[in-house]
Design a protein around this motif. Structure first.
Motif, PDB file in Angstrom:
ATOM      1  N   ASP A 211       0.836  -1.205   0.000  1.00 61.82           N
ATOM      2  CA  ASP A 211       0.000   0.000   0.000  1.00 61.82           C
ATOM      3  C   ASP A 211       0.869   1.253   0.000  1.00 61.82           C
ATOM      4  N   GLY A 212       1.975   1.213   0.732  1.00 65.09           N
ATOM      5  CA  GLY A 212       2.878   2.359   0.758  1.00 65.09           C
ATOM      6  C   GLY A 212       3.513   2.616  -0.599  1.00 65.09           C
ATOM      7  N   LEU A 213       3.929   1.537  -1.276  1.00 64.54           N
ATOM      8  CA  LEU A 213       4.516   1.672  -2.608  1.00 64.54           C
ATOM      9  C   LEU A 213       3.491   2.184  -3.615  1.00 64.54           C
ATOM     10  N   GLU A 214       2.263   1.695  -3.508  1.00 64.58           N
ATOM     11  CA  GLU A 214       1.219   2.145  -4.420  1.00 64.58           C
ATOM     12  C   GLU A 214       0.932   3.632  -4.225  1.00 64.58           C
ATOM     13  N   ALA A 215       0.934   4.083  -2.964  1.00 67.30           N
ATOM     14  CA  ALA A 215       0.718   5.505  -2.693  1.00 67.30           C
ATOM     15  C   ALA A 215       1.841   6.346  -3.300  1.00 67.30           C
ATOM     16  N   THR A 216       3.083   5.852  -3.185  1.00 66.21           N
ATOM     17  CA  THR A 216       4.224   6.563  -3.764  1.00 66.21           C
ATOM     18  C   THR A 216       4.104   6.642  -5.277  1.00 66.21           C
ATOM     19  N   LEU A 217       3.723   5.515  -5.894  1.00 63.28           N
ATOM     20  CA  LEU A 217       3.581   5.493  -7.346  1.00 63.28           C
ATOM     21  C   LEU A 217       2.461   6.427  -7.796  1.00 63.28           C
ATOM     22  N   ARG A 218       1.338   6.406  -7.090  1.00 60.99           N
ATOM     23  CA  ARG A 218       0.225   7.292  -7.448  1.00 60.99           C
ATOM     24  C   ARG A 218       0.628   8.760  -7.325  1.00 60.99           C
ATOM     25  N   GLU A 219       1.442   9.060  -6.338  1.00 63.23           N
ATOM     26  CA  GLU A 219       1.919  10.434  -6.176  1.00 63.23           C
ATOM     27  C   GLU A 219       2.798  10.844  -7.348  1.00 63.23           C
ATOM     28  N   LEU A 220       3.648   9.915  -7.810  1.00 65.49           N
ATOM     29  CA  LEU A 220       4.500  10.198  -8.968  1.00 65.49           C
ATOM     30  C   LEU A 220       3.672  10.390 -10.240  1.00 65.49           C
ATOM     31  N   LEU A 221       2.624   9.593 -10.364  1.00 65.89           N
ATOM     32  CA  LEU A 221       1.817   9.634 -11.583  1.00 65.89           C
ATOM     33  C   LEU A 221       0.864  10.823 -11.624  1.00 65.89           C
ATOM     34  N   GLY A 222       0.513  11.364 -10.466  1.00 70.02           N
ATOM     35  CA  GLY A 222      -0.480  12.426 -10.386  1.00 70.02           C
ATOM     36  C   GLY A 222      -0.270  13.576 -11.365  1.00 70.02           C
ATOM     37  N   PRO A 223       0.912  14.216 -11.383  1.00 66.57           N
ATOM     38  CA  PRO A 223       1.111  15.343 -12.304  1.00 66.57           C
ATOM     39  C   PRO A 223       0.971  14.958 -13.770  1.00 66.57           C
ATOM     40  N   TRP A 224       1.369  13.729 -14.114  1.00 67.35           N
ATOM     41  CA  TRP A 224       1.300  13.291 -15.511  1.00 67.35           C
ATOM     42  C   TRP A 224      -0.130  12.957 -15.908  1.00 67.35           C
ATOM     43  N   GLU A 225      -0.909  12.435 -14.973  1.00 70.34           N
ATOM     44  CA  GLU A 225      -2.327  12.183 -15.261  1.00 70.34           C
ATOM     45  C   GLU A 225      -3.079  13.496 -15.449  1.00 70.34           C
TER      46      GLU A 225
END
Length: 292
Positions: A211-225
């Motif tokens: 869950d922690g890794l997924e949150a980190t990945l979602r944070e990275l993807l946010g600006p690009w989405e």
């Protein structure tokens, strides 16, 4: 950048497949296409003997016939050719790609189980250029170009969350956006050895870390989405060796994108183990993107 794609030709089926892929990519980008052939002096021994006339003519024909074929199929493309002889083909290809948007090279197939041999020239060229390099193999390992990818086929991006991901994400998002296809972002991970017995003692440990890794990945993807709101992005946090997880997701992909950290070591440059494995075993075209 010069809004140009450079492709290396060697007369093989994989080289022809690379030219076809590069021409399609050039149309998508509205870019010019440069065909490059390098006769490597190393194959003629230690002495710089004059190039035999039949081989010189063969090299000229390779460039002109490939250009003519591509123009028949892509009549609006601006296609130029460049043939030369050098001590190391990798140096010429890297120099040709210095101001190009993309360098495209062929790779010989060995089948879906064994993967494919990238080849000494491609392996040597990748660390010498900071331009993205796409490796293309011929269909089914045969000397014929690959079919066009299914429009629904995704671009697959293998991501290491501790790396500087901006160049990788920018490249992958742009490629998926051009193709109007989904982007699948994969991060493979394993529990550190210190936690080897933790899941057995507390099953929640593995889920908490995932869950922690997924949150980190979602944070990275946010600006690009937000930059590409029309792009369908699927994030996958999967436990297991990263290369295996990327290869599994890459089956039938339009393009697989992996990273290579830019290093300037005193003795040689290297490609990371995950990228190396994906380069050698993926059957889809593989883009290697240099990053800090």
């Amino acid at each position: 950048m010069s809004n140009r794609i450079t492709v290396g030709l060697d007369g093989s089926g994989a080289g022809s497949a690379a030219a076809d892929w590069a021409a399609n990519e050039a149309e998508l980008r509205g870019a010019a296409l440069q065909l490059v052939h390098v006769d490597d002096w190393a194959q003629y021994g230690p002495f710089a003997a004059p190039l035999p006339e039949p081989r010189r003519q063969w090299a000229e024909d390779l460039l002109s016939l490939t250009r003519d074929r591509l123009l028949r199929e892509h009549g609006t493309l601006d296609i130029t050719t460049h043939g030369t002889r050098a001590v190391a083909a990798s140096e010429v290809l890297a120099a040709s790609a210095a101001d190009a948007d993309l360098l495209v090279l062929g790779s010989r197939g060995l089948g879906t189980v064994a993967g494919f041999i990238v080849g000494s020239t491609s392996s040597a060229t990748i660390p010498e250029t900071d331009a993205p390099v796409v490796l293309v193999r011929s269909a089914d390992g045969e000397d014929r170009p690959p079919g066009h990818a299914d429009r629904a086929a995704p671009v697959v991006l293998g991501l290491h969350l501790r790396s500087n991901c901006d160049r990788l994400l920018a490249f992958a998002c742009e490629e998926a956006d051009r193709r109007s296809c989904p982007l699948v972002v994969v991060h493979g991970w394993s529990l550190p050895p210190v936690f080897s017995y933790a899941p057995a003692l507390d099953p929640g440990v593995e889920k908490e870390m995932a869950d922690g890794l997924e949150a980190t990945l979602r944070e990275l993807l946010g600006p690009w989405e937000r930059k590409y709101p029309q792009l369908a992005v699927e994030a996958r946090i999967v436990i297991g060796q990263a290369a295996i997880q990327i290869l599994d997701a890459a089956a039938g992909a339009a393009l697989v994108v992996v990273g290579r950290r830019i290093r300037r070591p005193a003795v040689g440059a290297r490609i990371g183990p995950v990228t190396h494995a994906v380069m050698h075993h993926a059957t889809s075209p593989v883009a290697v993107v240099a990053h800090d």
